[in-house]
Design a protein around this motif. Structure first.
Motif, PDB file in Angstrom:
ATOM      1  N   ALA A  27       1.049  -1.251   0.105  1.00  0.00           N
ATOM      2  CA  ALA A  27      -0.117   0.026  -0.035  1.00  0.00           C
ATOM      3  C   ALA A  27       0.774   1.177  -0.104  1.00  0.00           C
ATOM      4  O   ALA A  27       0.432   2.341  -0.477  1.00  0.00           O
ATOM      5  CB  ALA A  27      -0.972  -0.087   1.241  1.00  0.00           C
ATOM      6  N   ASP A  28       2.162   1.278   0.517  1.00  0.00           N
ATOM      7  CA  ASP A  28       2.822   2.470   0.448  1.00  0.00           C
ATOM      8  C   ASP A  28       3.897   2.569  -0.812  1.00  0.00           C
ATOM      9  O   ASP A  28       4.466   3.390  -0.995  1.00  0.00           O
ATOM     10  CB  ASP A  28       3.929   1.953   1.526  1.00  0.00           C
ATOM     11  N   ALA A  29       3.493   1.827  -1.748  1.00  0.00           N
ATOM     12  CA  ALA A  29       4.294   1.570  -2.979  1.00  0.00           C
ATOM     13  C   ALA A  29       3.926   2.880  -4.013  1.00  0.00           C
ATOM     14  O   ALA A  29       2.815   3.370  -3.912  1.00  0.00           O
ATOM     15  CB  ALA A  29       4.195   0.399  -3.950  1.00  0.00           C
ATOM     16  N   VAL A  30       4.615   3.288  -4.587  1.00  0.00           N
ATOM     17  CA  VAL A  30       4.334   4.562  -5.489  1.00  0.00           C
ATOM     18  C   VAL A  30       4.715   4.041  -7.007  1.00  0.00           C
ATOM     19  O   VAL A  30       5.649   3.276  -7.079  1.00  0.00           O
ATOM     20  CB  VAL A  30       5.200   5.756  -5.175  1.00  0.00           C
ATOM     21  N   ASP A  31       4.202   4.837  -7.866  1.00  0.00           N
ATOM     22  CA  ASP A  31       4.342   4.786  -9.243  1.00  0.00           C
ATOM     23  C   ASP A  31       5.735   5.088  -9.590  1.00  0.00           C
ATOM     24  O   ASP A  31       5.827   6.404  -9.533  1.00  0.00           O
ATOM     25  CB  ASP A  31       3.259   5.336 -10.201  1.00  0.00           C
ATOM     26  N   VAL A  32       6.556   4.333 -10.282  1.00  0.00           N
ATOM     27  CA  VAL A  32       8.101   4.636 -10.605  1.00  0.00           C
ATOM     28  C   VAL A  32       7.821   5.177 -12.033  1.00  0.00           C
ATOM     29  O   VAL A  32       9.302   5.664 -12.494  1.00  0.00           O
ATOM     30  CB  VAL A  32       9.086   3.546 -10.222  1.00  0.00           C
ATOM     31  N   ALA A  33       6.998   4.883 -12.702  1.00  0.00           N
ATOM     32  CA  ALA A  33       6.999   5.143 -14.199  1.00  0.00           C
ATOM     33  C   ALA A  33       8.198   4.661 -14.966  1.00  0.00           C
ATOM     34  O   ALA A  33       8.772   3.637 -14.799  1.00  0.00           O
ATOM     35  CB  ALA A  33       6.584   6.756 -14.590  1.00  0.00           C
ATOM     36  N   ASP A  34       8.975   5.763 -15.547  1.00  0.00           N
ATOM     37  CA  ASP A  34      10.237   5.381 -16.441  1.00  0.00           C
ATOM     38  C   ASP A  34      11.330   5.389 -15.541  1.00  0.00           C
ATOM     39  O   ASP A  34      12.502   5.022 -15.928  1.00  0.00           O
ATOM     40  CB  ASP A  34      10.180   6.320 -17.337  1.00  0.00           C
ATOM     41  N   ALA A  35      11.153   5.774 -14.256  1.00  0.00           N
ATOM     42  CA  ALA A  35      12.479   5.990 -13.219  1.00  0.00           C
ATOM     43  C   ALA A  35      12.726   4.415 -12.762  1.00  0.00           C
ATOM     44  O   ALA A  35      13.785   4.423 -12.033  1.00  0.00           O
ATOM     45  CB  ALA A  35      12.304   6.950 -12.134  1.00  0.00           C
ATOM     46  N   GLY A  36      11.936   3.539 -12.884  1.00  0.00           N
ATOM     47  CA  GLY A  36      11.925   2.162 -12.137  1.00  0.00           C
ATOM     48  C   GLY A  36      13.227   1.606 -12.467  1.00  0.00           C
ATOM     49  O   GLY A  36      13.983   1.171 -11.446  1.00  0.00           O
ATOM     50  N   GLU A  37      13.689   1.367 -13.710  1.00  0.00           N
ATOM     51  CA  GLU A  37      15.036   0.616 -13.764  1.00  0.00           C
ATOM     52  C   GLU A  37      16.146   1.262 -13.225  1.00  0.00           C
ATOM     53  O   GLU A  37      16.956   0.590 -12.728  1.00  0.00           O
ATOM     54  CB  GLU A  37      15.229   0.506 -15.464  1.00  0.00           C
ATOM     55  N   ALA A  38      16.196   2.557 -13.290  1.00  0.00           N
ATOM     56  CA  ALA A  38      17.454   3.347 -12.591  1.00  0.00           C
ATOM     57  C   ALA A  38      17.572   3.188 -11.017  1.00  0.00           C
ATOM     58  O   ALA A  38      18.291   3.062 -10.504  1.00  0.00           O
ATOM     59  CB  ALA A  38      17.285   4.963 -13.059  1.00  0.00           C
ATOM     60  N   ILE A  39      16.364   3.467 -10.671  1.00  0.00           N
ATOM     61  CA  ILE A  39      16.062   3.074  -8.993  1.00  0.00           C
ATOM     62  C   ILE A  39      16.450   1.592  -8.772  1.00  0.00           C
ATOM     63  O   ILE A  39      17.210   1.587  -7.670  1.00  0.00           O
ATOM     64  CB  ILE A  39      14.777   3.415  -8.719  1.00  0.00           C
ATOM     65  N   ALA A  40      15.773   0.745  -9.327  1.00  0.00           N
ATOM     66  CA  ALA A  40      16.467  -0.763  -9.175  1.00  0.00           C
ATOM     67  C   ALA A  40      17.963  -0.920  -9.025  1.00  0.00           C
ATOM     68  O   ALA A  40      18.406  -1.445  -8.184  1.00  0.00           O
ATOM     69  CB  ALA A  40      15.617  -1.551 -10.124  1.00  0.00           C
ATOM     70  N   LYS A  41      18.637  -0.345 -10.170  1.00  0.00           N
ATOM     71  CA  LYS A  41      19.858  -0.534 -10.396  1.00  0.00           C
ATOM     72  C   LYS A  41      21.004   0.220  -9.080  1.00  0.00           C
ATOM     73  O   LYS A  41      21.487  -0.336  -8.639  1.00  0.00           O
ATOM     74  CB  LYS A  41      20.318  -0.021 -11.760  1.00  0.00           C
TER      75      LYS A  41
END
Length: 98
Positions: A27-41
């Motif tokens: 429930a605390d998760a946010v939409d990461v849109a196009d930034a997701g891959e960079a955040i994950a790395k």
């Protein structure tokens, strides 16, 4: 909607990206849109999370709801004992219906 998940390297718990850190509650998760891959790395390189990955979700009444059953199970905790796991209280309150 895209959200980011992984496993906490210290506890092994399933965690969800909140925009400024990790939470054990989907429930605390946010939409990461196009930034997701960079955040994950970045988060994996910093050794805060193991095997982070993006997944599709829809906005439900109480926050994001993973679209794939595998990730709904990860969010809900153990399937053999619904009274166990960090999310047990959350699952009891929610219907998981989009």
């Amino acid at each position: 909607m895209k959200i980011l998940t992984g496993n906490d390297l210290v506890t092994g718990d399933v965690v969800w990206w909140t925009g400024d850190g990790w939470s054990r509650l989907v429930a605390d998760a946010v939409d990461v849109a196009d930034a997701g891959e960079a955040i994950a790395k970045r988060e994996e390189a910093a050794r805060r999370v193991n095997v982070p990955y993006l997944l599709d979700a829809a906005l439900g009444e109480t926050g994001p709801v993973p679209l794939h059953i595998k990730d709904r199970i990860r969010a809900a905790g153990p399937t053999v004992r619904p009274d166990l796991g960090v999310q047990a209280e959350q699952v009891a309150r929610e219907s998981w219906v989009i």
